[in-house]
Write a protein that holds these residues in place. Structure first.
Motif, short mmCIF file in Angstrom:
data_model
loop_
_atom_site.label_atom_id
_atom_site.label_comp_id
_atom_site.label_asym_id
_atom_site.label_seq_id
_atom_site.Cartn_x
_atom_site.Cartn_y
_atom_site.Cartn_z
N SER A 1 25.70 -47.64 54.52
CA SER A 1 25.32 -48.10 53.18
C SER A 1 24.48 -47.02 52.52
N ASN B 1 20.57 -44.20 39.75
CA ASN B 1 19.48 -44.84 39.00
C ASN B 1 19.49 -46.35 39.20
N ASN B 2 19.88 -46.74 40.43
CA ASN B 2 19.96 -48.16 40.80
C ASN B 2 20.93 -48.95 39.92
N ASN B 3 21.96 -48.27 39.42
CA ASN B 3 23.03 -48.96 38.69
C ASN B 3 23.72 -49.92 39.66
N ARG B 4 23.60 -51.22 39.38
CA ARG B 4 24.06 -52.23 40.33
C ARG B 4 25.56 -52.14 40.58
N ILE B 5 26.35 -51.89 39.55
CA ILE B 5 27.80 -51.85 39.70
C ILE B 5 28.22 -50.69 40.60
N SER C 1 21.32 -46.49 49.26
CA SER C 1 20.33 -47.16 48.42
C SER C 1 19.69 -46.13 47.50
N ASN D 1 28.85 -49.27 48.18
CA ASN D 1 28.58 -49.96 49.44
C ASN D 1 29.78 -50.78 49.91
N LEU E 1 26.30 -49.03 42.75
CA LEU E 1 25.78 -49.24 44.10
C LEU E 1 26.66 -50.21 44.89
N GLU E 2 27.02 -51.31 44.26
CA GLU E 2 27.85 -52.30 44.94
C GLU E 2 29.23 -51.75 45.24
#
Length: 246
Positions: free
Chosen positions: A185, A191-195, A187, A201, A197-198
Motif C-alpha cells: 500500500s 497531496n492525499n487525493n482520495r481518488i 500513503s 492502493n 490514493l484509493e
C-alpha cells in the motif's frame, strides 16, 4: 628441547586464539560428526548480535536492513505506470532460521536456505504515468508486508591470509527469494487525493504478486549484495581459527 619449546609456543598461540573468540562467535570443532549442525547453530547464535549490531567490528544492525532504490515498470506503453522506491528499510531480517546448509566441497559453491516469517518494508515512493485511466504521478510512502519468506543462497568462498591468520571471504553470492503472501500500500501521496490514493492502493492490493515479480530480480541482487557485504565485514574480523577449531 628446542622442539619442545616450539610446540609449547604453538599450543599457547592456538589456545589464545581460541580463548579470545568474541561472544558473538560460537566455535565449531573440525572433528565434530555433526559439523554442519554446529555451523547452523553458530549462524543462529549470531541473530541477537545482528539485530543490535557489533560496533567493535563496525557491523551495522540489520534492523532495519537498508537498501538504496528499485525502479519498476508496471504497465507498458508511453504512459506506462512506473514506480521508484528509495531509502528502503526492511524490518524482521534478524528473525531468520537456517533450514539447511551445504558446505563448500571440491570447489563447489556452498548452499543455504533461510526462512523468515515476516519482512516489513518501508520506502519513499515516486510514480509516473497512467494508472487505471488516471494520471498517477506523485510521491509518498510505500508499505509492504512479506509473509512466509524463504531465501536460497548460493556462494563461493576463498581463504585469505593476513597478519599471521586466515580469514574466510565470500567471493560471490546469489539469492533466490520466495514469498508466500505479500500486501502492499501507499500513503501520503498525491497531496492525499482520495481518488488517486484509493485507485493506487486498489491496484497494489489486486496486483501485489505482479508487483513483487517485477521487483524480484532487482531485489534479489540487492539483497545478495548487502548480505555479502555484511558477511564479509564479520568474517574479515574473525580468523578462521577462532570459529573452526581443532
Amino acid at each position: 628441547m628446542l622442539k619442545y619449546v616450539c610446540l609449547v609456543i604453538v599450543l599457547q598461540t592456538l589456545w589464545m586464539v581460541q580463548a579470545e573468540a568474541p561472544a558473538y562467535i560460537k566455535q565449531c570443532h573440525r572433528d565434530d560428526p555433526k559439523l554442519v549442525d554446529c555451523f547452523m547453530g553458530a549462524i543462529e547464535h549470531l541473530k541477537p548480535y545482528l539485530a543490535s549490531g557489533i560496533p567493535e567490528i563496525q557491523l551495522p544492525s540489520v534492523e532495519p536492513f537498508k537498501m538504496d532504490s528499485l525502479a519498476l515498470q508496471l504497465t507498458e506503453g508511453p504512459q506506462g505506470y512506473k514506480i521508484t522506491l528509495k531509502n528502503m528499510e526492511a524490518f524482521g531480517a534478524s528473525n531468520f532460521q537456517v533450514k539447511s546448509l551445504k558446505l563448500t566441497e571440491n570447489n563447489e559453491p556452498f548452499k543455504a536456505k533461510i526462512v523468515m516469517p515476516k519482512l516489513k518494508i518501508e520506502a519513499k515512493y515516486t510514480s509516473s504515468g497512467v494508472l487505471l485511466i488516471l494520471p498517477a504521478s506523485g510521491g509518498g510512502d510505500f508499505h509492504a508486508v512479506f509473509e512466509g519468506v524463504s531465501a536460497d543462497l548460493t556462494g563461493k568462498t576463498s581463504v585469505r591470509a593476513s597478519k599471521g591468520a586466515n580469514y574466510l571471504h565470500i567471493d560471490s553470492l546469489s539469492l533466490v527469494l520466495d514469498v508466500k503472501d505479500v500486501k502492499m500500500s501507499i500513503s501520503g501521496a498525491f497531496n492525499n487525493n482520495r481518488i488517486l490514493l484509493e485507485a493506487t492502493n486498489l491496484f497494489l492490493r489486486d496486483n501485489s504478486q505482479i508487483v513483487l515479480e517485477a521487483m524480484q530480480s532487482q531485489l534479489q541482487k540487492k539483497l545478495a549484495s548487502e548480505f555479502g557485504k555484511l558477511a564479509n565485514q564479520l568474517l574479515k574480523n574473525v580468523p578462521i581459527e577462532q570459529f573452526y577449531v581443532n
